[in-house]
Design a protein around this motif. Structure first.
Motif, PDB file in Angstrom:
ATOM      1  N   PHE A   1       0.939  -1.261   0.026  1.00  0.00           N
ATOM      2  CA  PHE A   1      -0.070   0.170  -0.117  1.00  0.00           C
ATOM      3  C   PHE A   1       0.988   1.020  -0.105  1.00  0.00           C
ATOM      4  CE2 PHE A   1      -2.532  -2.901   2.785  1.00  0.00           C
ATOM      5  CZ  PHE A   1      -3.149  -3.739   1.755  1.00  0.00           C
ATOM      6  N   SER A   2       0.345   2.337  -0.329  1.00  0.00           N
ATOM      7  CA  SER A   2       0.652   3.544  -0.109  1.00  0.00           C
ATOM      8  C   SER A   2      -0.242   4.469   0.506  1.00  0.00           C
ATOM      9  CB  SER A   2       1.237   4.170  -1.603  1.00  0.00           C
ATOM     10  OG  SER A   2       2.004   3.518  -2.413  1.00  0.00           O
ATOM     11  N   PRO A   3       0.201   5.785   1.341  1.00  0.00           N
ATOM     12  CA  PRO A   3      -0.460   6.611   2.004  1.00  0.00           C
ATOM     13  C   PRO A   3      -1.492   7.059   1.023  1.00  0.00           C
ATOM     14  CG  PRO A   3       1.699   6.752   2.522  1.00  0.00           C
ATOM     15  CD  PRO A   3       1.869   5.795   1.506  1.00  0.00           C
ATOM     16  N   GLY A   4      -2.727   7.227   1.451  1.00  0.00           N
ATOM     17  CA  GLY A   4      -3.706   7.788   0.847  1.00  0.00           C
ATOM     18  C   GLY A   4      -4.581   6.847  -0.093  1.00  0.00           C
ATOM     19  N   ASP A   5      -4.245   5.456  -0.230  1.00  0.00           N
ATOM     20  CA  ASP A   5      -4.895   4.641  -1.147  1.00  0.00           C
ATOM     21  C   ASP A   5      -6.114   4.122  -0.452  1.00  0.00           C
ATOM     22  OD1 ASP A   5      -2.634   4.197  -2.870  1.00  0.00           O
ATOM     23  OD2 ASP A   5      -1.914   2.219  -2.020  1.00  0.00           O
ATOM     24  N   ARG A   6      -7.206   4.170  -1.472  1.00  0.00           N
ATOM     25  CA  ARG A   6      -8.431   3.525  -1.287  1.00  0.00           C
ATOM     26  C   ARG A   6      -8.309   2.056  -1.522  1.00  0.00           C
ATOM     27  NH1 ARG A   6     -13.133   5.666  -3.968  1.00  0.00           N
ATOM     28  NH2 ARG A   6     -14.328   4.976  -2.059  1.00  0.00           N
ATOM     29  N   ILE A   7      -8.827   1.241  -0.541  1.00  0.00           N
ATOM     30  CA  ILE A   7      -8.652  -0.193  -0.614  1.00  0.00           C
ATOM     31  C   ILE A   7      -9.924  -0.734  -0.388  1.00  0.00           C
ATOM     32  CG2 ILE A   7      -7.716  -2.237   0.293  1.00  0.00           C
ATOM     33  CD1 ILE A   7      -5.659  -0.210  -0.966  1.00  0.00           C
ATOM     34  N   ALA A   8     -10.465  -1.566  -1.524  1.00  0.00           N
ATOM     35  CA  ALA A   8     -11.645  -2.335  -1.204  1.00  0.00           C
ATOM     36  C   ALA A   8     -11.372  -3.712  -0.478  1.00  0.00           C
ATOM     37  CB  ALA A   8     -12.404  -2.747  -2.601  1.00  0.00           C
ATOM     38  N   ILE A   9     -11.924  -4.202   0.454  1.00  0.00           N
ATOM     39  CA  ILE A   9     -11.461  -5.552   0.914  1.00  0.00           C
ATOM     40  C   ILE A   9     -12.607  -6.364   0.452  1.00  0.00           C
ATOM     41  CG2 ILE A   9     -11.476  -6.830   3.258  1.00  0.00           C
ATOM     42  CD1 ILE A   9     -10.727  -4.355   4.608  1.00  0.00           C
ATOM     43  N   GLY A  10     -12.295  -7.472  -0.087  1.00  0.00           N
ATOM     44  CA  GLY A  10     -13.451  -8.516  -0.640  1.00  0.00           C
ATOM     45  C   GLY A  10     -14.019  -9.286   0.494  1.00  0.00           C
ATOM     46  N   ALA A  11     -15.108  -8.784   0.873  1.00  0.00           N
ATOM     47  CA  ALA A  11     -15.689  -9.457   2.314  1.00  0.00           C
ATOM     48  C   ALA A  11     -16.847 -10.465   2.114  1.00  0.00           C
ATOM     49  CB  ALA A  11     -16.419  -8.124   3.144  1.00  0.00           C
ATOM     50  N   SER A  12     -16.744 -11.661   2.302  1.00  0.00           N
ATOM     51  CA  SER A  12     -17.699 -12.513   2.092  1.00  0.00           C
ATOM     52  C   SER A  12     -18.447 -12.931   3.598  1.00  0.00           C
ATOM     53  CB  SER A  12     -16.942 -13.898   1.631  1.00  0.00           C
ATOM     54  OG  SER A  12     -16.265 -14.505   2.813  1.00  0.00           O
ATOM     55  N   GLY A  13     -18.158 -12.442   4.577  1.00  0.00           N
ATOM     56  CA  GLY A  13     -18.584 -12.807   6.011  1.00  0.00           C
ATOM     57  C   GLY A  13     -17.860 -13.939   6.486  1.00  0.00           C
ATOM     58  N   GLY A  14     -16.923 -14.578   5.928  1.00  0.00           N
ATOM     59  CA  GLY A  14     -16.270 -15.851   6.371  1.00  0.00           C
ATOM     60  C   GLY A  14     -15.068 -15.326   7.252  1.00  0.00           C
TER      61      GLY A  14
ATOM     62  N   GLY B   1      -2.513   5.336   6.563  1.00  0.00           N
ATOM     63  CA  GLY B   1      -3.004   6.335   5.571  1.00  0.00           C
ATOM     64  C   GLY B   1      -3.974   5.832   4.650  1.00  0.00           C
ATOM     65  N   LEU B   2      -4.641   4.549   4.947  1.00  0.00           N
ATOM     66  CA  LEU B   2      -5.539   3.953   3.929  1.00  0.00           C
ATOM     67  C   LEU B   2      -7.029   4.400   4.355  1.00  0.00           C
ATOM     68  CD1 LEU B   2      -3.832   0.475   3.983  1.00  0.00           C
ATOM     69  CD2 LEU B   2      -3.358   2.340   2.560  1.00  0.00           C
ATOM     70  N   GLU B   3      -7.808   4.405   3.118  1.00  0.00           N
ATOM     71  CA  GLU B   3      -9.356   4.443   3.525  1.00  0.00           C
ATOM     72  C   GLU B   3      -9.813   3.292   2.858  1.00  0.00           C
ATOM     73  OE1 GLU B   3     -13.404   6.513   1.130  1.00  0.00           O
ATOM     74  OE2 GLU B   3     -11.189   7.391   0.911  1.00  0.00           O
ATOM     75  N   LEU B   4     -10.402   2.408   3.840  1.00  0.00           N
ATOM     76  CA  LEU B   4     -10.678   1.011   3.791  1.00  0.00           C
ATOM     77  C   LEU B   4     -12.460   0.856   3.572  1.00  0.00           C
ATOM     78  CD1 LEU B   4      -8.759  -0.593   6.683  1.00  0.00           C
ATOM     79  CD2 LEU B   4      -8.183  -0.518   4.126  1.00  0.00           C
ATOM     80  N   VAL B   5     -12.792   0.010   2.412  1.00  0.00           N
ATOM     81  CA  VAL B   5     -14.068  -0.271   2.037  1.00  0.00           C
ATOM     82  C   VAL B   5     -14.434  -1.627   1.834  1.00  0.00           C
ATOM     83  CG1 VAL B   5     -15.851   0.173   0.336  1.00  0.00           C
ATOM     84  CG2 VAL B   5     -14.128   2.040   0.854  1.00  0.00           C
ATOM     85  N   LEU B   6     -15.560  -2.020   2.282  1.00  0.00           N
ATOM     86  CA  LEU B   6     -15.952  -3.204   2.295  1.00  0.00           C
ATOM     87  C   LEU B   6     -16.511  -3.516   0.937  1.00  0.00           C
ATOM     88  CD1 LEU B   6     -17.071  -4.393   5.940  1.00  0.00           C
ATOM     89  CD2 LEU B   6     -14.999  -4.787   4.744  1.00  0.00           C
ATOM     90  N   LEU B   7     -16.376  -4.668   0.238  1.00  0.00           N
ATOM     91  CA  LEU B   7     -16.930  -4.934  -1.098  1.00  0.00           C
ATOM     92  C   LEU B   7     -17.375  -6.248  -1.087  1.00  0.00           C
ATOM     93  CD1 LEU B   7     -17.536  -4.296  -4.244  1.00  0.00           C
ATOM     94  CD2 LEU B   7     -15.324  -4.935  -4.740  1.00  0.00           C
ATOM     95  N   SER B   8     -18.507  -6.714  -1.324  1.00  0.00           N
ATOM     96  CA  SER B   8     -19.281  -8.137  -1.176  1.00  0.00           C
ATOM     97  C   SER B   8     -19.788  -8.300  -2.417  1.00  0.00           C
ATOM     98  CB  SER B   8     -20.192  -8.127  -0.178  1.00  0.00           C
ATOM     99  OG  SER B   8     -19.557  -8.179   1.387  1.00  0.00           O
ATOM    100  N   ILE B   9     -19.818  -9.750  -2.617  1.00  0.00           N
ATOM    101  CA  ILE B   9     -20.521 -10.171  -3.932  1.00  0.00           C
ATOM    102  C   ILE B   9     -21.670 -11.082  -3.792  1.00  0.00           C
ATOM    103  CG2 ILE B   9     -20.206 -11.407  -6.014  1.00  0.00           C
ATOM    104  CD1 ILE B   9     -18.488  -8.829  -5.998  1.00  0.00           C
ATOM    105  N   ASP B  10     -22.750 -10.798  -4.130  1.00  0.00           N
ATOM    106  CA  ASP B  10     -23.916 -11.603  -3.863  1.00  0.00           C
ATOM    107  C   ASP B  10     -24.097 -12.613  -5.080  1.00  0.00           C
ATOM    108  OD1 ASP B  10     -26.160 -12.797  -3.138  1.00  0.00           O
ATOM    109  OD2 ASP B  10     -27.531 -10.920  -3.224  1.00  0.00           O
ATOM    110  N   GLU B  11     -23.644 -13.685  -4.855  1.00  0.00           N
ATOM    111  CA  GLU B  11     -23.662 -14.747  -5.915  1.00  0.00           C
ATOM    112  C   GLU B  11     -25.381 -15.232  -6.028  1.00  0.00           C
ATOM    113  OE1 GLU B  11     -19.822 -15.510  -3.789  1.00  0.00           O
ATOM    114  OE2 GLU B  11     -21.743 -15.297  -3.283  1.00  0.00           O
ATOM    115  N   GLY B  12     -25.994 -15.028  -5.117  1.00  0.00           N
ATOM    116  CA  GLY B  12     -27.524 -15.592  -5.366  1.00  0.00           C
ATOM    117  C   GLY B  12     -27.682 -16.964  -4.758  1.00  0.00           C
TER     118      GLY B  12
END
Length: 430
Positions: A48-61, A81-92
């Motif tokens: 990572f680098s300071p200021g990066d926006r990072i998406a965390i692949g979140a499945s709940g596991g 210095g990261l901005e963390l966001v949760l990104l989830s995929i709903d496979e259905g």
């Protein structure tokens, strides 16, 4: 019997035996060591680098939940210095993904992170339940793997994020290495062993901060940190080719606890044999770290290892942890053992690998074709072919003729090539 003191602090009672090296640690020291090893991986590989926006692949596991918790902790502790966001995929997948997404929603509140959910039905017009209904359970992981990989990238682009981190651990990487060895696919092995895929010029980069963390230690960390996660196995995964590799890895770990990291290191060394011009991966950037050999006894079996699939084994381990914790409350403590009777060995450290020789020549003379990254003519998604794999699979679904013999570059597929080889061997033996 007198309680054994922690091998690190020498004062607190040891409650944990690390699966990686059988070191006896107290809860606080184990949590600290686990987090520091992840921090060392992040800093050594310069993920990572300071200021990066990072998406965390979140499945709940357990893996993605631990990843989110550790990154939040380290980001605050060391000022990444990261901005963390949760990104989830709903496979259905009813009865599985809908329940796990409730866990992710709770995690978003607990960790104070924004959450984005992207569904297969939204992107492709199909849910996995509908796909399985159309093609059956055989080979469905091929579809899900391709769709999920693309969905993560598309979700990141929706958020304006160019870096996705996933919860792949050392066990996952070792399984993938074995799968690609069985396929005889060195170019794919080289890509899968890299801790980072993509570079600064890629639309979306991927990285695996937990690459050197054992699955069992991830479960221990989640248990002792009392993290909220979902532990049910996917309803459609038992038919996957990966399950066979997983069983082999678990059996090896029973005999030799360091086997998982040994396989990972071997895969990294084999990846250096594949020319960078073929894989498009810079080895010197992506293969900087490894772990030193475990100091544990080779003959001792890892806890809970019985050759079953990951879901059942980890569930048993979680149950045993809960029972042990309840039993400890009824235990009568006695005088601490003398400190001179404890072997104060140090925990594993992540060390640097020697620089590989780029462009190594292949002795076999087999010519490997370089993949050139472009865009799909149908959906515009990045692809090395005119039509991306997701569009090809969707075309087969929409025409009610699933194209199961398409070679798909995804870690979770069941290899049709290997299956055909086995069928030919069976015919020859018969």
């Amino acid at each position: 019997m007198a309680p054994v003191p922690c091998a690190i602090c020498k004062t607190s009672r040891a409650l944990i035996i690390r699966p990686k090296n059988h070191q006896k640690l107290c809860k606080e020291c184990f949590i600290t060591i686990f987090e520091e090893e992840i921090h060392h991986t992040v800093t050594t590989t310069k993920l990572f680098s300071p200021g990066d926006r990072i998406a965390i692949g979140a499945s709940g596991g357990k893996d993605s939940t631990v990843l989110a918790s550790v990154l939040k902790t380290l980001n605050e502790r060391y000022n990444y210095g990261l901005e963390l966001v949760l990104l989830s995929i709903d496979e259905g997948i009813k009865g599985y993904r809908d329940d796990s997404l409730e866990t992710v929603k709770r995690n978003a509140v607990q960790y104070d992170m924004p959450l984005k959910i992207v569904g297969y039905d939204e992107l492709y017009g199909w849910t996995m339940d509908q796909v399985v209904e159309a093609i059956g359970k055989k080979g469905n992981c091929t579809y899900c793997g391709v769709f999920r990989r693309q969905a993560l990238d598309r979700g990141a682009k929706m958020l304006g994020i160019r870096h996705v981190v996933t919860g792949h651990n050392a066990d996952d990487v070792a399984e993938t290495i074995l799968m690609n060895l069985l396929r005889g696919d060195l170019p794919r092995l080289a890509r899968s062993t890299s801790i980072v895929t993509g570079d600064e010029m890629s639309e979306v980069r991927r990285s695996k901060p937990l690459k050197y963390a054992y699955e069992k230690e991830i479960v221990l960390y989640a248990h002792h940190k009392k993290l909220d996660y979902f532990s049910t196995e996917c309803l459609y995964s038992p038919e996957a080719f990966r399950g066979s590799a997983r069983t082999l890895i678990k059996n090896l770990e029973r005999v030799r606890p360091s086997a998982i990291l040994d396989v990972v290191r071997s895969g990294e060394d084999m990846a250096k044999l594949v020319p960078e011009a073929v894989t498009g991966i810079s080895h010197c950037k992506s293969q900087k770290v490894s772990l030193s050999s475990a100091d544990g006894e080779e003959g001792a079996a890892g806890c809970g290892t019985n050759g079953r699939s990951s879901g059942g084994e980890m569930a048993d381990m979680e149950k045993k942890l809960q029972e042990d914790e309840e039993a400890s409350s009824r235990e009568i403590d006695v005088t601490a053992a003398a400190s001179n009777g404890v072997n104060g060995q140090r925990h594993d450290r992540i060390g640097s690998k020697t620089e590989p020789q780029n462009g190594a020549k292949r002795e076999s003379g087999k010519k490997l074709t370089r993949q050139t990254l472009g865009t799909c003519k149908k959906c515009g998604y990045m692809s090395s072919q005119d039509i991306c794999k997701a569009c090809m699979l969707l075309e087969g679904l929409n025409k009610n003729r699933p194209k199961m013999e398409i070679e798909v570059d995804v870690e979770d597929e069941e290899s049709s090539t290997l299956r055909r080889r086995m069928e030919r061997l069976a015919l020859a033996a018969g």
